[in-house]
Design a protein around this motif. Structure first.
Motif, PDB file in Angstrom:
ATOM      1  N   THR A 137       0.838  -1.197   0.000  1.00 24.12           N
ATOM      2  CA  THR A 137       0.000   0.000   0.000  1.00 24.12           C
ATOM      3  C   THR A 137       0.870   1.242   0.000  1.00 24.12           C
ATOM      4  N   ASP A 138       0.247   2.402  -0.238  1.00 21.69           N
ATOM      5  CA  ASP A 138       0.959   3.672  -0.156  1.00 21.69           C
ATOM      6  C   ASP A 138       1.150   4.056   1.307  1.00 21.69           C
ATOM      7  N   ILE A 139       2.257   4.663   1.601  1.00 24.20           N
ATOM      8  CA  ILE A 139       2.534   5.086   2.974  1.00 24.20           C
ATOM      9  C   ILE A 139       1.811   6.404   3.238  1.00 24.20           C
ATOM     10  N   PRO A 140       1.032   6.490   4.311  1.00 20.99           N
ATOM     11  CA  PRO A 140       0.348   7.752   4.622  1.00 20.99           C
ATOM     12  C   PRO A 140       1.326   8.772   5.185  1.00 20.99           C
ATOM     13  N   VAL A 141       0.850   9.993   5.390  1.00 26.47           N
ATOM     14  CA  VAL A 141       1.649  10.992   6.090  1.00 26.47           C
ATOM     15  C   VAL A 141       1.939  10.470   7.492  1.00 26.47           C
ATOM     16  N   LEU A 142       3.193  10.509   7.882  1.00 24.93           N
ATOM     17  CA  LEU A 142       3.607  10.006   9.193  1.00 24.93           C
ATOM     18  C   LEU A 142       4.141  11.142  10.049  1.00 24.93           C
ATOM     19  N   TYR A 143       4.051  10.956  11.351  1.00 26.38           N
ATOM     20  CA  TYR A 143       4.516  11.967  12.298  1.00 26.38           C
ATOM     21  C   TYR A 143       5.536  11.374  13.262  1.00 26.38           C
ATOM     22  N   GLY A 144       6.346  12.258  13.835  1.00 24.91           N
ATOM     23  CA  GLY A 144       7.183  11.926  14.974  1.00 24.91           C
ATOM     24  C   GLY A 144       8.050  10.703  14.804  1.00 24.91           C
ATOM     25  N   GLU A 145       7.903   9.761  15.758  1.00 24.55           N
ATOM     26  CA  GLU A 145       8.744   8.567  15.789  1.00 24.55           C
ATOM     27  C   GLU A 145       8.609   7.745  14.513  1.00 24.55           C
ATOM     28  N   LEU A 146       7.390   7.641  13.994  1.00 34.17           N
ATOM     29  CA  LEU A 146       7.197   6.863  12.765  1.00 34.17           C
ATOM     30  C   LEU A 146       7.835   7.543  11.560  1.00 34.17           C
ATOM     31  N   ASP A 147       7.765   8.862  11.531  1.00 39.40           N
ATOM     32  CA  ASP A 147       8.314   9.589  10.382  1.00 39.40           C
ATOM     33  C   ASP A 147       9.834   9.465  10.318  1.00 39.40           C
TER      34      ASP A 147
END
Length: 683
Positions: free
Chosen positions: A53-63
Motif C-alpha cells: 500500500t501507499d505510505i500515509p503521512v507520518l509523524y514523529g517517531e514513525l516519520d
C-alpha cells in the motif's frame, strides 16, 4: 448467571481499555484495547513495511523510520477492503513482542492507526517504558468531526495554519469549516477582500496539505446576515441603508454577487463536500420597498433566499449547511430551547405546531446546523432533536470550543463537559456530525482554544470515554509531555479573566461581542481626603489581593510547565502573557491604594506601575505576533453594524486594552497634578 458474567467481562474490558488509554495518553481514546501479554521495545521497531500500500503521512517517531527493509521489526501497513472494520476511518493496530501492524479498509483508517501508534511510541520514549503487546480495534462514533476557523477580524501567518492542521490531524479531527469573511482574495470582487487576504493559490495549497492528512477544508461564506465584509462596499445591496449587516433577498444583484463569492471560495477550497451559507441572526429582513412589494413575511423571504443558495450549492456538488436559529425563532421555540427549563416547563411551553408549519418551507436539500453552546441535554433541546429526527431533517450539531463572547480566553474549562454531552447526543441520535465553533468576536489566541479543539477530537471520536477531569490530565501529558497536573493553571486563569473583565470600570462591559461605549472607569483618589478612596473600594481591593495571589500561583505553574515541557512551549508563552494582562488591573489598583494611604514611596511606585503597562503591552504584542498579524492593513474599512466587535474597530491592538489605556493615562495625569513646584511627586 452467564448474563451477569458477560456484563462483568464487558465492564472489565472497558476498564482495561480506559486504563491503557490513560496510562499511554492516547487522544482520542480508542474504542477497544485488548492486552495480549508481553512487551516490545520501541527501539526494535526499525522500518516501515508498506509493500502492499501507499505510505500515509507520518509523524514523529514513525516519520523517522526508513521505508527500506532492514534488521529489526517493520511496521506492516495494509489496506484491505475485506477487513472487518466498520468504517473507512477505522483500523486495527496489533503489537506483539515480535511484530507491529496497522490494518484498515481505507487510507484514512491507515493514517489514524499510524497516528495512534506514533502516540504510543512517543510516550514510550518519554517514559522509558516498553510497548505492551495489545490489539486496538478502533473507529469513530461520529463521521464528521469539525472545528471552526473564524478569521473575520484577524489573520495568522500561513505557516501557523499548517501547524494547526498537523495538530488537529493528531487528534483525528477531519473537517475545518473556515469562515473566511474578507480574508480570502475574491478574484471576482476584490473590493470584498481585505488588503492582506489569503490568495486563492495559497488556500488551494493549504487545502491540499489538509487533504493529505484527511482533513477537508470547507468554506463558510456568510450571506443574508453577517455580510459586513460585502455591504460596506456594496451599499446598493443593503436591506437597511444604515447597516452593513443584511442583504436584500429580493434584489437579483444580491445573488449575482453572492454566487460569484461562492465560486471563488469553492475554487480556493476544492476538496470539500460542503458549502456553509450562514444565514443566521437576521434582524431586519422585509423592511425595504422591494421586499415589501413581494407581500412575503420575513421568514418566507429568508427561505426564498435559502432555496436559491441551496440550489447553487447542489449545482456545484456541495451539500448546503444553514444555521437553524431563524427557523426556531419563526416557530416560537428559540428562547425555550436556549434557556434552562425543567422537564415540566419544556412540555408546557413546547410549540410543535410552529415547528410543523416552519418545516414546510425548509429546502429538502439543506442540512441544519443545530447550535447550542451550553448544556445540550436540557429537556427542551432534547425535544427539538427528537422533532428533527421524526421529521427527517438532516442535522449537524454545533457546540463551542470558544463561545466568542468571552474575553481573550475560553471559559467554563474550555466547555469540555458540554462538548462531551453534545457528542453523545450526536452519536445516539445518528446526526450528521459535530462542529466546535471558535468565534472571532473576542479574538482569543488559537493556543488558548487548543484544549477545546482537542476535546472535540476526543469526544467526536469516542463520546463514551474519559471524564472531563481525566481528559484534562491526559491532555497535559499528550500535548506537552508533562505530568497529569502539568497545566492545571488554565482553569485558574479563567478566574483571573473574570476579574480582569470589569476591574477598572464601574459601568459598561468590556465584552468584545457587544457595544462597549458608554462605560465609566473607576475614579481616582482625592488627595484632600486620604484613605477615602480605599475605604469606598474595599471589596474591589480585597478582590485585587486575591487576584495577585492567584497570579503568583499561575506564574509559578507556567514557569514549571515551560521548563519541563517537551513541546508546544509557545502555548505556555501565550498563557503567560494572558496572566500578565489579567493581573495588571490588580497591580495598578493596589498601587493606587498605597498612594491613597500615603505610604512611603507609593507615588514613585505608582509611576513605575504605569510604565510597567507599556512594557507589558509590548511583550504581549511580541508574543502574539509570532503567529498573528496584530495590525490591520492600510485601507482596511471597519464594520458598521450593531455588533460593534472591538477587534473590528481599531487598526491595532488597542482594543485589547480598552480600559487599561485610558485608565493608565488618567493615573499619569493624576500624578502630574500632585507634583510639587520642583517637579518631585508629593508623597
Amino acid at each position: 448467571m452467564k448474563h451477569l458474567f458477560a456484563i462483568f467481562l464487558a465492564l472489565f474490558a472497558l476498564s482495561a481499555s480506559a486504563s491503557v488509554a490513560d496510562d499511554w495518553a492516547i487522544i482520542p481514546a480508542p474504542q477497544k484495547i485488548e492486552l495480549t501479554g508481553g512487551e516490545l521495545s520501541p527501539s526494535d521497531i526499525t522500518y516501515i513495511d508498506a509493500s502492499d500500500t501507499d505510505i500515509p503521512v507520518l509523524y514523529g517517531e514513525l516519520d523517522r523510520l526508513p521505508h527500506a527493509k532492514r534488521k529489526g521489526i517493520g511496521v506492516k501497513l495494509t489496506v484491505d477492503s475485506c477487513a472487518n472494520i466498520p468504517s473507512d476511518e477505522g483500523y486495527v493496530l496489533k503489537i506483539t513482542p515480535r511484530s507491529v501492524s496497522v490494518e484498515a479498509t481505507g487510507d484514512a483508517g491507515l493514517f489514524y492507526g499510524c497516528v495512534t501508534l506514533n502516540q504510543l511510541m512517543t510516550r514510550a520514549r518519554e517514559t522509558g517504558k516498553k510497548l505492551p503487546a495489545m490489539t486496538i480495534t478502533d473507529s469513530p462514533a461520529i463521521a464528521m468531526r469539525a472545528v471552526h476557523f473564524d478569521t473575520k477580524h484577524h489573520l495568522d501567518r500561513m505557516k501557523y495554519y499548517y501547524d494547526l492542521i498537523d495538530r488537529l490531524a493528531g487528534y483525528k479531527v477531519n473537517t475545518i469549516i473556515w469562515e473566511v469573511d474578507d480574508k480570502l482574495q475574491y478574484e471576482s470582487h476584490p473590493e470584498c477582500s481585505s488588503p492582506n487576504a489569503i490568495s486563492k493559490q495559497e488556500m488551494q495549497a493549504l487545502s491540499r496539505y489538509a487533504r493529505d492528512r484527511h482533513i477537508a477544508i470547507e468554506p463558510l461564506i456568510q450571506g443574508l446576515g453577517h455580510a459586513s465584509y460585502i455591504l460596506k462596499n456594496h451599499w446598493e445591496l443593503r436591506e437597511n441603508p444604515l447597516s452593513d449587516w443584511e442583504f436584500c433577498p429580493s434584489n437579483p444583484d444580491t445573488y449575482r454577487l453572492q454566487f460569484d463569492l461562492y465560486r471563488d471560495a469553492l475554487e480556493a477550497m476544492p476538496y470539500g463536500k460542503l458549502l456553509h451559507v450562514g444565514g443566521d441572526e437576521i434582524t431586519a429582513i422585509g423592511i425595504d420597498q422591494r421586499c415589501k412589494a413581494t407581500g412575503k413575511s420575513p421568514f418566507e423571504l429568508q427561505m426564498q433566499w435559502l432555496e436559491k443558495v441551496c440550489g447553487f450549492a447542489l449545482e456545484h456538488h456541495r451539500k448546503p449547511v444553514f444555521w437553524d436559529d431563524m427557523a426556531l425563532k419563526q416557530a416560537g421555540v428559540w428562547d425555550l430551547v436556549n434557556e434552562p427549563k425543567s422537564p415540566e416547563e419544556a412540555v408546557k411551553h413546547w410549540k410543535e405546531d410552529g415547528l410543523d408549519e416552519a418545516v414546510k418551507l425548509f429546502p429538502d436539500s439543506c442540512v441544519f446546523m443545530r447550535w447550542n453552546y451550553d448544556d445540550p441535554t436540557a429537556p427542551a433541546h432534547i425535544k427539538l432533536l427528537d422533532w428533527y429526527g421524526r421529521n427527517g431533517v438532516p442535522v449537524f450539531a454545533a457546540t463551542s470550543a470558544n463561545q466568542g463572547i468571552d474575553v481573550f480566553i475560553p471559559r467554563r474549562e474550555s466547555n469540555i463537559q458540554n462538548i462531551k454531552a453534545f457528542c453523545r447526543l450526536v452519536a445516539d441520535n445518528k446526526l450528521e456530525g459535530i462542529f466546535a465553533t471558535n468565534w472571532e468576536d473576542g479574538s482569543p489566541h488559537w493556543e488558548t482554544v487548543a484544549r477545546g479543539f482537542a476535546a472535540l477530537g476526543e469526544y467526536g471520536w469516542n463520546p463514551y470515554t474519559r471524564s472531563k477531569d481525566k481528559f484534562k490530565s491526559v491532555y497535559s501529558q499528550r500535548e506537552f509531555g508533562l505530568p497529569a497536573n502539568g497545566i492545571d493553571f488554565i482553569d485558574l486563569l479563567e478566574r483571573s479573566a473574570y476579574f480582569f473583565d470589569k476591574a477598572l470600570a464601574v459601568e459598561g462591559r468590556r465584552n468584545p461581542a457587544y457595544q462597549v461605549w458608554g462605560y465609566k472607569l473607576l475614579g481616582l483618589p482625592d488627595k484632600e481626603n486620604p484613605g477615602q478612596w480605599s475605604r469606598e473600594n474595599k471589596l474591589l481591593l480585597d478582590s485585587a489581593r486575591v487576584q495577585v495571589q492567584r497570579y503568583d500561583l499561575i506564574k509559578e505553574k507556567i514557569s514549571y510547565a515551560r521548563d519541563n515541557a517537551l513541546r508546544h512551549r509557545y502555548t505556555l508563552d501565550v498563557y503567560g502573557q494572558c496572566n500578565e494582562l489579567f493581573n495588571y488591573p490588580a497591580k495598578i489598583l493596589l498601587a493606587l491604594e498605597n498612594a491613597d494611604m500615603g505610604k512611603a514611596g507609593a507615588m514613585d511606585n505608582l509611576k513605575k506601575v504605569c510604565d510597567d503597562f507599556d512594557a507589558m503591552r509590548r511583550e504581549y504584542e511580541k508574543i502574539y505576533s509570532e503567529t498573528r498579524f496584530m495590525v490591520q492593513p492600510n485601507g482596511y474599512i471597519f464594520d458598521m453594524n450593531h455588533h460593534h466587535h472591538l477587534s473590528a474597530r481599531t487598526p491595532d491592538s488597542s482594543w485589547i486594552f480598552l480600559y487599561e489605556i485610558p485608565f493608565v493615562q488618567s493615573v499619569r495625569e493624576w500624578l502630574d497634578e500632585n507634583k510639587n513646584p520642583s517637579g518631585a511627586i508629593l508623597q
